[in-house]
Design an enzyme around this catalytic site. Structure first.
Site, PDB file in Angstrom:
ATOM      1  N   ASP A  19      -2.482  -6.661   3.872  1.00 59.25           N
ATOM      2  CA  ASP A  19      -3.767  -6.166   4.393  1.00 59.25           C
ATOM      3  C   ASP A  19      -5.002  -6.935   3.932  1.00 59.25           C
ATOM      4  OD1 ASP A  19      -2.171  -4.286   5.555  1.00 59.25           O
ATOM      5  OD2 ASP A  19      -2.969  -2.576   4.447  1.00 59.25           O
ATOM      6  N   LYS A  27       2.092  -3.433  10.616  1.00 57.96           N
ATOM      7  CA  LYS A  27       2.416  -2.083  10.162  1.00 57.96           C
ATOM      8  C   LYS A  27       1.366  -1.098  10.654  1.00 57.96           C
ATOM      9  CE  LYS A  27       0.343  -2.184   5.480  1.00 57.96           C
ATOM     10  NZ  LYS A  27      -0.672  -1.137   5.604  1.00 57.96           N
ATOM     11  N   CYS A  56      -1.866   0.699  -0.048  1.00 52.26           N
ATOM     12  CA  CYS A  56      -0.865  -0.015   0.744  1.00 52.26           C
ATOM     13  C   CYS A  56       0.025  -0.936  -0.089  1.00 52.26           C
ATOM     14  CB  CYS A  56      -1.554  -0.788   1.862  1.00 52.26           C
ATOM     15  SG  CYS A  56      -2.328   0.307   3.077  1.00 52.26           S
TER      16      CYS A  56
END
Length: 201
Positions: A18, A113, A146
């Site tokens: 991310d 994702k 995450c």
């Protein structure tokens, strides 16, 4: 087993979670909501150096990219949001969902994702099994959400986890260090990029 034992380049993957504009950029969605994204920007030089070293040792590089869209916005997922403005994070085909200061090469792998963990309803585990990966170098943002979610699931699936303290970032120092302690106690090892590069060599 030492870090040198599990850091075999032939069986190690660098997982970058991310590192996207909405999470890292000073004009991204998280910063606009008042969260401190300076740690994310601050760890980029170390992460870039690690990526280059990983390429030199032929370690696969896997970019995890969060993409949210209407078709994946379940009622349960939306209910998690105490602040509904968070629903605008990393929407499909937006600048906010693009990678921040990193550009995957054609040889790198991108896994999309829709939840915190990169293992949930994605092809990540299949890719890792195909590449005969045993050890995951966990980097990216945010450390306590995450990155940690992916690291925990990776450990449960029997991967050795190494979380890099200087190549991960949260929106507060407290949250960052809380995860470092938790991972080191229960889910793997915590190292910095210098230690990892030395072990790979």
């Amino acid at each position: 087993m030492t870090s040198q034992d599990i850091l075999d380049p032939a069986h190690t993957a660098l997982v970058i979670v991310d590192v996207q504009n909405d999470f890292c950029h000073e004009e991204g969605s998280m910063a606009k909501q008042g969260l401190d994204t300076s740690m994310a920007r601050g760890m980029i030089p170390q992460l870039k150096q690690l990526i280059q070293q990983a390429r030199d040792y032929h370690v696969p590089i896997i970019f995890i990219q969060t993409i949210h869209e209407k078709s994946t916005d379940s009622e349960t997922w939306i209910r998690r949001l105490k602040d509904k403005s968070h629903a605008n994070v990393c929407r499909k085909n937006t600048w906010g969902s693009e990678f921040f200061e990193l550009t995957p090469t054609p040889d790198d792998i991108i896994v999309i994702k829709h939840r915190y963990s990169a293992f949930i309803n994605t092809r990540l585990d299949s890719i890792l099994r195909t590449l005969k990966i045993r050890t995951l170098l966990m980097t990216g943002v945010s450390t306590n959400v995450c990155v940690e979610s992916t690291a925990r699931d990776g450990f449960m699936l029997d991967y050795d986890i190494i979380l890099l303290s200087d190549c991960t970032a949260a929106f507060s120092e407290k949250a960052h260090h809380m995860t470092l302690e938790n991972i080191d106690l229960f889910f793997g090892q915590v190292m910095d990029s210098g230690q990892v590069i030395q072990a790979l060599a």
